[in-house]
Design an enzyme around this catalytic site. Structure first.
Site, PDB file in Angstrom:
ATOM      1  N   ASP A  16      29.138   8.488  19.006  1.00 13.69           N
ATOM      2  CA  ASP A  16      28.307   8.102  17.866  1.00 13.69           C
ATOM      3  C   ASP A  16      27.622   6.803  18.269  1.00 13.69           C
ATOM      4  O   ASP A  16      28.238   5.743  18.257  1.00 13.69           O
ATOM      5  CB  ASP A  16      29.193   7.918  16.622  1.00 13.69           C
ATOM      6  CG  ASP A  16      28.413   7.390  15.420  1.00 13.69           C
ATOM      7  OD1 ASP A  16      27.173   7.236  15.528  1.00 13.69           O
ATOM      8  OD2 ASP A  16      29.053   7.136  14.383  1.00 13.69           O
TER       9      ASP A  16
ATOM     10  N   LYS B 295      18.870   0.573  18.546  1.00 13.12           N
ATOM     11  CA  LYS B 295      18.582   1.961  18.180  1.00 13.12           C
ATOM     12  C   LYS B 295      17.248   2.074  17.446  1.00 13.12           C
ATOM     13  O   LYS B 295      16.553   3.078  17.556  1.00 13.12           O
ATOM     14  CB  LYS B 295      19.714   2.473  17.291  1.00 13.12           C
ATOM     15  CG  LYS B 295      19.672   3.950  17.006  1.00 13.12           C
ATOM     16  CD  LYS B 295      20.914   4.338  16.233  1.00 13.12           C
ATOM     17  CE  LYS B 295      20.927   5.795  15.854  1.00 13.12           C
ATOM     18  NZ  LYS B 295      22.160   6.108  15.104  1.00 13.12           N
TER      19      LYS B 295
ATOM     20  N   GLU C  65      23.435  13.587  13.341  1.00 15.32           N
ATOM     21  CA  GLU C  65      24.588  12.905  12.752  1.00 15.32           C
ATOM     22  C   GLU C  65      25.166  13.636  11.536  1.00 15.32           C
ATOM     23  O   GLU C  65      26.381  13.842  11.461  1.00 15.32           O
ATOM     24  CB  GLU C  65      24.220  11.458  12.399  1.00 15.32           C
ATOM     25  CG  GLU C  65      24.118  10.583  13.635  1.00 15.32           C
ATOM     26  CD  GLU C  65      23.348   9.300  13.405  1.00 15.32           C
ATOM     27  OE1 GLU C  65      23.018   8.995  12.242  1.00 15.32           O
ATOM     28  OE2 GLU C  65      23.067   8.601  14.400  1.00 15.32           O
TER      29      GLU C  65
ATOM     30  N   ASP D  78      25.189   9.141   3.812  1.00 12.15           N
ATOM     31  CA  ASP D  78      25.630   8.215   4.857  1.00 12.15           C
ATOM     32  C   ASP D  78      25.186   6.800   4.506  1.00 12.15           C
ATOM     33  O   ASP D  78      24.024   6.447   4.661  1.00 12.15           O
ATOM     34  CB  ASP D  78      25.026   8.677   6.196  1.00 12.15           C
ATOM     35  CG  ASP D  78      25.421   7.764   7.366  1.00 12.15           C
ATOM     36  OD1 ASP D  78      25.995   6.692   7.127  1.00 12.15           O
ATOM     37  OD2 ASP D  78      25.135   8.144   8.511  1.00 12.15           O
TER      38      ASP D  78
END
Lengths: 107, 624
Positions: B25, B87, B186, B208
């Site tokens: 992850d 990211k 994800e 999330d």
């Protein structure tokens, strides 16, 4: 003689079995392969064959086929932690020699 | 002896043939690595027992790289060389970066390859290289824990990542020496962790809420394939905002001024965070805040007060969720399962609000920080071949539609999003004008209708179409995406058979050569750089000499030089110009020297004359 698990190993196996949601015990065995003759087999067991021998150690069923039994008799399986790694360890009185990494052995 | 793991019945591998696989992850704030051992998927801790690896990379002057907790601790003291949240930069060009991350405190360097680089004391690094460092750290952890080399990994990416961002993630993995078995969305990974891929199908909502980002995804499971129906979210909403809400409440209660020192604010945030965590399991949290003057303020924050403080945040996420459902064309009561991901979903009020909204109890059994990595690990275990094949095999889908530009700047979609790959689709087009013999094919990715709103992936031209009246030609454009997600586009005129094609690698991804050159030994690289620099410098020097001489010759060449002398100089100049273009550093140097030798007499004569000119009619005294 018999095949046994240490308490730590039995606890771990039970935990893995619970997690997996099925399985009646732990199948131990040997097969001929690897760099030094024999290699251990350690698997979840879903069935028991007629010829299998079944032991119970700290509440966990250990299932061994008769051919493997010759090589494994008297073995104690432990659960060990080495650094970051963890896993099962065979203390097998029949072993005379192991390959460098210890994944296979000769009797 | 070696430590053994329990295998599935009949799946024991021969010694030295363990196929080790891991799920990664790769998060904005934190990253994790997980693996399946003895039938159980779990995240792998480091030596200190910490599972989360902060996604922070610090570059040191001596070229060393520090990743994780240590790097994060240094962020305040060394912000320019400590890179976090990389990211957000993955697969982004310089324009996107400025657009999305205007407040990133790094020194960007625009380079031609369209991969913006960040300047650090250890050299310039791209987002891909920074991510590769994080992946390397996770790889080391996994290989030390599992006791062998990783056969392959599954890395998770947000569902909304486009091709460029996915390609950048793959590139980073390649740099880190990892074989990517698959990139997994994800939310899909979270659903896999809960075993929902083995359920009958239906609509799954994945909520999330992390530290700094919020994502909601609506998935549909259909015959083993997860389709992403819609995604929504907020890139600046998360647990940090809850901490801030508590901190502001404390400030009001304790009478701390808004303009308090940096130190005080940071401590406040830390205390706020601790209170939030306490309130996850307890009904109230007692607070003891040290004020700047050394005195203490004591108080208590109850669960109800906390819930009230964060209510606006939660309401925001709920309305985003509602909007995303609408985008997906799904009613709330059609949702079969709700999965919670991200540390902030530990907050009881969040669970309650989302449960109320969907009218069902969300899945929270697996640690919300680890659930994505665990799902990735389960998938990696299957892909690497440690499980019977029929167990589960998720298929990849195309995240965004692919198409071509047609007249008027419109996009004609050829492969719609969520199509499983590999896939090939073709569509016929025709010419627009009488006698048209060429057609330009512009390949685009995106959901919007206009070319300008989609992402350009590449262009090529089909030539040699036989002249015909407009509309008579039949040009078949075929899009093909292989199992690795690589797109190739072919255009063929059906009557004549002329064809042209292109393989698309997103232009913002690194080219293979670029990756290779980065992988090369750094010493070798340094020497090359030095050589290149010396050559460039020597060329500049040659240019300078030639230019000066040309100017001088034009000015007074005829006055000082015989025809022969001038010929000699000019032929030597030609020789230097040639060496400058094709010669080595040493050859150019030599050319400059020999030109200087030929010119020596000329230079001397000029010098003498200019001195004489300057001195004529003056006394010697004037020059002292």
């Amino acid at each position: 003689m018999a095949i046994t698990l240490t308490e730590a190993a039995a606890r771990r196996v039970q935990q893995y079995l619970d997690n997996r949601g099925k399985g009646i015990g732990l199948r131990l065995g040997v097969r001929s392969s690897g760099c030094s003759g024999m290699a251990y087999v350690i698997e979840f067991a879903d069935d028991i064959e007629e010829s299998d021998q079944v032991f119970e150690s700290h509440g966990v069923k250990i299932i061994v086929d008769p051919k493997s039994m010759v090589y494994l008799d008297g073995t104690e399986v432990d659960f060990a932690r080495e650094g970051l790694n963890e896993g099962f360890k065979f203390n097998n009185p029949n072993v005379r020699d192991e390959c460098g990494c210890g994944e296979s052995f000769t009797v | 002896m070696a430590l053994l793991q329990i295998s599935e019945p009949g799946q024991s591998t021969a010694p030295h043939q363990h196929r080790l696989a891991a799920g990664i992850d790769l998060g904005t704030t934190n990253s994790l690595v997980a693996s399946v051992r003895s039938g159980e998927a779990a995240t792998l801790p480091d030596e200190q027992g910490r599972h989360l690896l902060p996604s922070v990379v610090r570059y040191l002057e001596d070229g060393n790289v520090v990743v994780g907790h240590e790097a994060r601790a240094a962020e305040a003291e060394d912000p320019l060389n400590t890179i976090s949240s990389v990211k957000r930069l993955m697969g982004r060009g310089i324009a996107d970066v400025v657009h999305t991350g205007a407040r990133l405190p790094y020194e960007f360097i625009d380079v031609d390859s369209a991969v913006p680089k960040i300047h650090t004391v250890a050299g310039d690094v791209s987002a891909i290289e920074v991510s590769a460092e994080i992946l390397k750290a996770l790889r080391q952890r996994a290989e030390r824990t599992l006791g062998g080399e990783l056969e392959g990994v599954v890395i998770t990416v947000p569902a909304y990542f486009d091709d460029a961002q996915r390609q950048a993630t793959r590139d980073a993995a390649r740099l880190a020496g990892l074989k990517v078995l698959r990139l997994l969305n994800e939310p899909t990974a979270a659903a896999v962790a809960y075993g929902l891929d083995r359920s009958d199908g239906g609509v799954i909502a994945v909520y999330d809420l992390g530290g700094g980002t919020f994502d909601v995804s609506i998935l549909r499971l259909n015959r083993g394939v997860f389709e992403v129906l819609a995604t929504g979210g907020d890139t600046a909403l998360g647990g940090d905002d809850m901490d801030r809400a508590i901190a502001e409440w404390i400030m009001r209660q304790a009478g701390i001024a808004d303009d308090s020192g940096h130190h005080q604010m940071r401590r406040l945030m830390r205390d706020a965070r601790a209170a939030k965590e306490t309130l996850t399991s307890q009904d109230s949290a007692s607070l003891d805040i040290e004020l700047e003057d050394g005195s203490h303020w004591q108080g208590e924050l109850t669960r109800e007060q906390f819930d009230e403080l964060i209510e606006p945040l939660i309401r925001k996420t709920v309305s985003t969720t509602r909007r995303t459902l609408r985008d997906a064309g799904v009613d709330v009561d059609e949702v079969n399962e709700v999965v919670m991901v991200g540390g902030s979903t530990r907050v009881p009020r969040v669970r309650e609000a989302i449960g109320d909204f969907f009218g069902r109890v969300p899945h929270t059994e697996i640690d919300p920080d680890k659930v994505v990595a665990i799902g990735a690990a389960l998938q990696a275990d299957v892909l690497v071949g440690n499980k019977p094949e029929d167990e589960m095999l998720l298929l990849d889908v195309i995240p965004l539609s692919l198409g071509i530009e047609t007249m008027g700047g419109l996009v004609e979609k050829i492969i719609p999003r969520n199509t499983t790959i590999p896939v090939a689709r073709a569509q016929d087009f025709t010419t627009y004008k009488d006698g048209q013999t060429a057609m330009s094919i512009h390949v685009l990715q995106g959901e919007r209708e206009m070319v300008d709103d989609c992402r350009s992936l590449g262009r090529f031209t089909l030539r040699g179409i036989p002249p015909m009246v407009a509309g008579a030609a039949r040009i078949r454009v075929t899009f093909q995406v292989d199992a690795d997600g690589l797109l190739s586009v072919t255009a063929e005129e059906q009557t004549s058979g002329v064809q042209a094609s292109i393989e698309i690698k997103p232009s913002y991804g690194l080219t293979d050569t670029e990756i290779e050159s980065m992988l090369r030994d750094s010493m070798e690289h340094a020497r090359e750089d030095m050589e290149a620099r010396r050559l460039a410098e020597q060329r500049v020097e040659a240019d300078r000499v030639l230019e000066a001489l040309t100017a001088a010759l034009a000015e007074d060449g005829d006055r000082f030089l015989s025809v022969d002398e001038r010929d000699d100089i000019e032929s030597e100049m030609d020789r230097l110009a040639d060496l400058r273009a094709n010669g080595t550093v040493e050859q150019i140097k030599e050319g400059i020297r020999s030109l200087e030798k030929v010119c020596a007499g000329y230079v001397e004569r000029r010098m003498n004359t200019s001195i004489r000119d300057a001195m004529s009619g003056r006394n010697v005294e004037e020059f002292e």
